[in-house]
Scaffold this motif. Structure first.
Motif, PDB file in Angstrom:
ATOM      1  N   THR A   1       0.809  -1.210   0.000  1.00  0.00           N
ATOM      2  CA  THR A   1       0.000   0.000   0.000  1.00  0.00           C
ATOM      3  C   THR A   1       0.850   1.271   0.000  1.00  0.00           C
ATOM      4  OG1 THR A   1      -0.138  -0.125   2.417  1.00  0.00           O
ATOM      5  CG2 THR A   1      -1.950  -1.098   1.169  1.00  0.00           C
ATOM      6  N   GLY A   2       2.136   1.112   0.309  1.00  0.00           N
ATOM      7  CA  GLY A   2       3.018   2.280   0.294  1.00  0.00           C
ATOM      8  C   GLY A   2       3.278   2.792  -1.107  1.00  0.00           C
ATOM      9  N   GLY A   3       3.361   1.857  -2.049  1.00  0.00           N
ATOM     10  CA  GLY A   3       3.603   2.256  -3.430  1.00  0.00           C
ATOM     11  C   GLY A   3       4.930   2.965  -3.618  1.00  0.00           C
ATOM     12  N   PHE A   4       4.992   3.821  -4.635  1.00  0.00           N
ATOM     13  CA  PHE A   4       6.244   4.499  -4.989  1.00  0.00           C
ATOM     14  C   PHE A   4       6.517   5.694  -4.084  1.00  0.00           C
ATOM     15  CE2 PHE A   4       8.837   7.466  -7.484  1.00  0.00           C
ATOM     16  CZ  PHE A   4       9.883   6.622  -7.847  1.00  0.00           C
ATOM     17  N   LEU A   5       5.513   6.486  -3.812  1.00  0.00           N
ATOM     18  CA  LEU A   5       5.704   7.718  -3.042  1.00  0.00           C
ATOM     19  C   LEU A   5       5.339   7.577  -1.566  1.00  0.00           C
ATOM     20  CD1 LEU A   5       4.299  10.321  -5.606  1.00  0.00           C
ATOM     21  CD2 LEU A   5       6.691   9.740  -5.149  1.00  0.00           C
ATOM     22  N   GLY A   6       4.662   6.472  -1.211  1.00  0.00           N
ATOM     23  CA  GLY A   6       4.251   6.307   0.173  1.00  0.00           C
ATOM     24  C   GLY A   6       2.974   7.076   0.474  1.00  0.00           C
ATOM     25  N   ASN A   7       2.388   6.832   1.627  1.00  0.00           N
ATOM     26  CA  ASN A   7       1.140   7.483   2.020  1.00  0.00           C
ATOM     27  C   ASN A   7       1.348   8.733   2.856  1.00  0.00           C
ATOM     28  OD1 ASN A   7      -0.475   5.429   0.781  1.00  0.00           O
ATOM     29  ND2 ASN A   7      -0.069   4.099   2.549  1.00  0.00           N
ATOM     30  N   GLY A   8       2.606   9.083   3.090  1.00  0.00           N
ATOM     31  CA  GLY A   8       2.908  10.261   3.894  1.00  0.00           C
ATOM     32  C   GLY A   8       3.313   9.887   5.314  1.00  0.00           C
ATOM     33  N   LEU A   9       4.247  10.627   5.879  1.00  0.00           N
ATOM     34  CA  LEU A   9       4.731  10.365   7.222  1.00  0.00           C
ATOM     35  C   LEU A   9       3.583  10.419   8.232  1.00  0.00           C
ATOM     36  CD1 LEU A   9       7.265   9.877   8.964  1.00  0.00           C
ATOM     37  CD2 LEU A   9       7.438  12.357   9.232  1.00  0.00           C
ATOM     38  N   GLY A  10       3.431   9.362   9.008  1.00  0.00           N
ATOM     39  CA  GLY A  10       2.376   9.283  10.016  1.00  0.00           C
ATOM     40  C   GLY A  10       1.089   8.664   9.517  1.00  0.00           C
TER      41      GLY A  10
END
Length: 369
Positions: A239-248
């Motif tokens: 679910t993180g993918g390439f850019l991620g879901n954002g810190l936190g």
């Protein structure tokens, strides 16, 4: 002293500090919900990790300037003291049981893992011994065997906790030091064969170890039990993918992924920061590996070389084992990610080991820097 400061590998120091600071951020992010639920304080784990980081920085600086020759002379005493602590762990008066393992020692309210401490002492002991006995490597019983007897005692004590992951990691580190020291090929082959056979015996001796191996090969057969942790790690990474879901913004850390702030913190890093998180972590460990090997090539005598290689392998092999477990490439061992996972003993000991590695770097000839 001035020459030593000039020669210190500041690129190596920077990589270590980057991992530590990055680890503090990710411990806070991955543990906030759990800390709030268990301790009614979202910063509980972060505050403890920060305290150990400050303590670690103090011993890191001390380790940079400590006498390496004194460490070599004291290494048998340090190992003997650590063995005593490992035995105390097994007693009901001092040992603490967590997650069905008795690996923690409680002395006057101070809780720590002696198995983490003994790694660095064994590296110093093995490096000093094999550097000193190199001219006698043809005589196996005099030139090679003595540290192996000590290692067998240490590994047995760790297995009784039980902790196969740490025992295997220690065997790996000590085996690499023996290999780097130049021990005869026939002895390497013999020791490697014995170590492999012992590993297989240890792996099948306990049902829970066989379950871990079985879940490694058949992860999705029992996703509600033996495969639960790894499957949720997969979900976190996917679910993180390439850019991620954002810190936190990790979802899996909200009670779905066990040990999200310790052994499986890398899954949360990927879920929140994506490829950026991977680059930071893998890049920093790669720098430590490269600089550590270069330091070993540039220093004399053999004791310094083995010490640098041993500590470098301690850090990087532990990182590989952890990353392999998180991604399903290796069985789950319970070994933390160096400098990043939550855990005071691991962080402080890693900073001690790193300080010694930086210490060795300061002993390079100036023209080689």
């Amino acid at each position: 002293m001035k020459t030593r400061l000039k020669n210190i590998d500041y690129v190596l120091v920077s990589a270590i500090l980057v991992l530590c600071v990055f680890g503090l951020v990710m411990v806070y992010s991955s543990s906030y919900t759990l800390a709030t639920m268990r301790h009614d304080n979202g910063q509980y784990f972060f505050d403890r990790q920060l305290t150990f980081f400050i303590l670690g920085l103090i011993v890191f600086v001390i380790s940079i300037f400590i006498s390496l020759k004194t460490l070599a002379k004291m290494s048998p005493i340090l190992v003997g003291f650590s063995i005593l602590l490992l035995l105390l762990v097994l007693t009901p008066q001092f040992g603490l049981e967590r997650n069905f393992s008795q690996r923690w020692l409680n002395l006057a309210g101070f809780v720590f893992q002696p198995s983490e401490m003994i790694k660095i002492f064994m590296i110093i002991y093995f490096s000093a011994f094999y550097a000193r006995r190199k001219p006698y490597f043809d005589d196996f019983w005099y030139g090679v065997f003595p540290p192996l007897a000590v290692l067998s005692v240490v590994v047995t004590a760790i297995l009784l906790q039980p902790d196969l992951g740490t025992a295997t990691h220690l065997l790996m580190i000590c085996g690499l030091i023996i290999l780097f020291s130049g021990v005869r090929g026939k002895h390497i082959f013999m020791l490697g064969s014995i170590a492999t056979a012992l590993f297989v015996i240890m792996a099948i001796a306990q049902p829970y170890r066989m379950e871990r191996i079985s879940s490694f090969f058949n992860t999705f057969e029992d996703i509600g039990d033996t495969g639960y942790q790894l499957v949720n790690s997969y979900v976190s990474i996917a679910t993180g993918g390439f850019l991620g879901n954002g810190l936190g913004n990790s979802i899996q850390k909200l009670g779905y992924l066990p040990e999200a702030h310790t052994d499986f913190i890398m899954a949360v890093i990927i879920e929140e920061l994506g490829v950026i998180g991977i680059i930071v972590v893998i890049g920093a460990y790669s720098v430590i590996l490269y600089r550590g090997v270069m330091i070993a090539k540039q220093v004399e005598p053999l004791y310094y070389k083995l010490l640098a290689l041993g500590i470098t392998m301690q850090i990087t092999t532990q990182a590989l084992i952890n990353l392999g477990a998180v991604t399903g490439l290796l069985p789950i061992t319970g070994i933390p990610l160096p400098f990043i996972s939550y855990g005071g003993t691991s962080l402080v000991i890693m900073l001690v080991a790193s300080g010694i590695l930086v210490n060795v770097s300061g002993r390079r000839p100036l023209q080689d820097v």
